[in-house]
Enzyme design. Structure first.
Site: not given
Ligand code: PGA
Length: 247
Positions: A9-11, A91, A93, A163, A169, A209, A230-231
């Site tokens: 997930n590149w956001k 998600h 967010e 998640e 993050g 993470s 994500g990251g």
């Molecule tokens: P993260 O994000 O790996 O940066 O914690 C995961 C996600 O939000 O899908």
């Protein structure tokens, strides 16, 4: 057996050139053939990326409507027309910053099913809920209110990502035990509602993470079928190491 999946997930990151470079670097690595790899870049880049890679591409969000006067929204048919084949739903967010409610997410699930569009349904509890010991009740409610209304044949082979919001993050990963405990419960709820065969066909991914350093231990858990990253998915080496972290 549920399919093994690692999704990136590149956001809201990367320029078009950086996105193309990243996809090309991932393509050059040796990837475990048994793992389904999915990338979620900016929707703006789908067309360009689909011309560069055979990797599966999806969107981080989509409209619950099929078309029409919904300024700023993007329909599944439009996503398909530029090479997207799957979408994230719910998600944290989106839930947190854009106030997507369980009802809106249910409508997105229904639209995806209606149009036969694949999706990853995301769930997970915020920190205060975990601290209050109410995480099972919270996640089970997210699933009940937005996903578990689907009939048996529509839930088969679907994907759920657990998640925990406090781990996204933040660098704070759930321990393998915490992840397995929740995943085991999700499998149990699926079994209760849909029976064993269907429960075993659903892939349950962990996100929050997840990194090359902890992916092996997390993916080794009985009820963890992969990860939503994500990251660490913004770095080709880290992401491909995670893809290749299954036993
Ligand atoms: P993260 O994000 O790996 O940066 O914690 C995961 C996600 O939000 O899908």
């Amino acid at each position: 057996m549920a399919q093994k999946i690692v999704a990136g997930n590149w956001k809201m990151n990367l320029s078009l050139k950086e996105a193309i470079d990243l996809v090309e670097s991932i393509d050059q690595e040796d990837l475990d053939k048994d793992v389904r790899v999915i990338l979620f870049p900016s929707t703006l880049y789908l067309q360009a990326l689909s011309e560069k890679t055979k990797l599966e591409l999806g969107v981080q969000n989509f409209s619950e409507m099929d078309k029409g006067a919904y300024t700023g929204e993007i329909a599944i048919s439009q996503i398909r027309s530029v090479g997207g084949s799957i979408g994230l739903i719910g998600h944290s967010e989106r839930r947190m910053y854009y106030k997507e409610s369980n009802d809106v997410l249910k409508a997105k699930v229904n639209q995806a099913v209606e149009e036969d569009f694949d999706f990853i349904f995301c769930c997970g509890e915020p920190l205060e809920v975990r601290e209050g010991g109410r995480e099972m009740e919270y996640v089970s409610r997210q699933l009940k209110e937005s996903l578990f209304h689907l009939p048996k044949d529509k839930i088969k082979n679907k994907i759920i990502a657990y998640e925990p919001v406090w781990a996204i993050g933040t660098g704070k990963t759930a321990t393998a035990e915490q992840a397995e405990e929740m995943h085991k419960n999700i499998r149990f709820w699926l079994k209760e509602k849909y029976g064993e065969e269907i429960a075993d066909s659903v892939s349950i991914l962990y996100g929050g993470s997840c990194k090359p350093q902890n992916a092996k231990e997390i993916f080794a858990c009985e009820n963890v079928d992969g990860g939503l990253i994500g990251g660490a998915s913004l770095n080709a080496k880290d992401f491909t190491t995670i893809i290749n972290s299954f036993e």
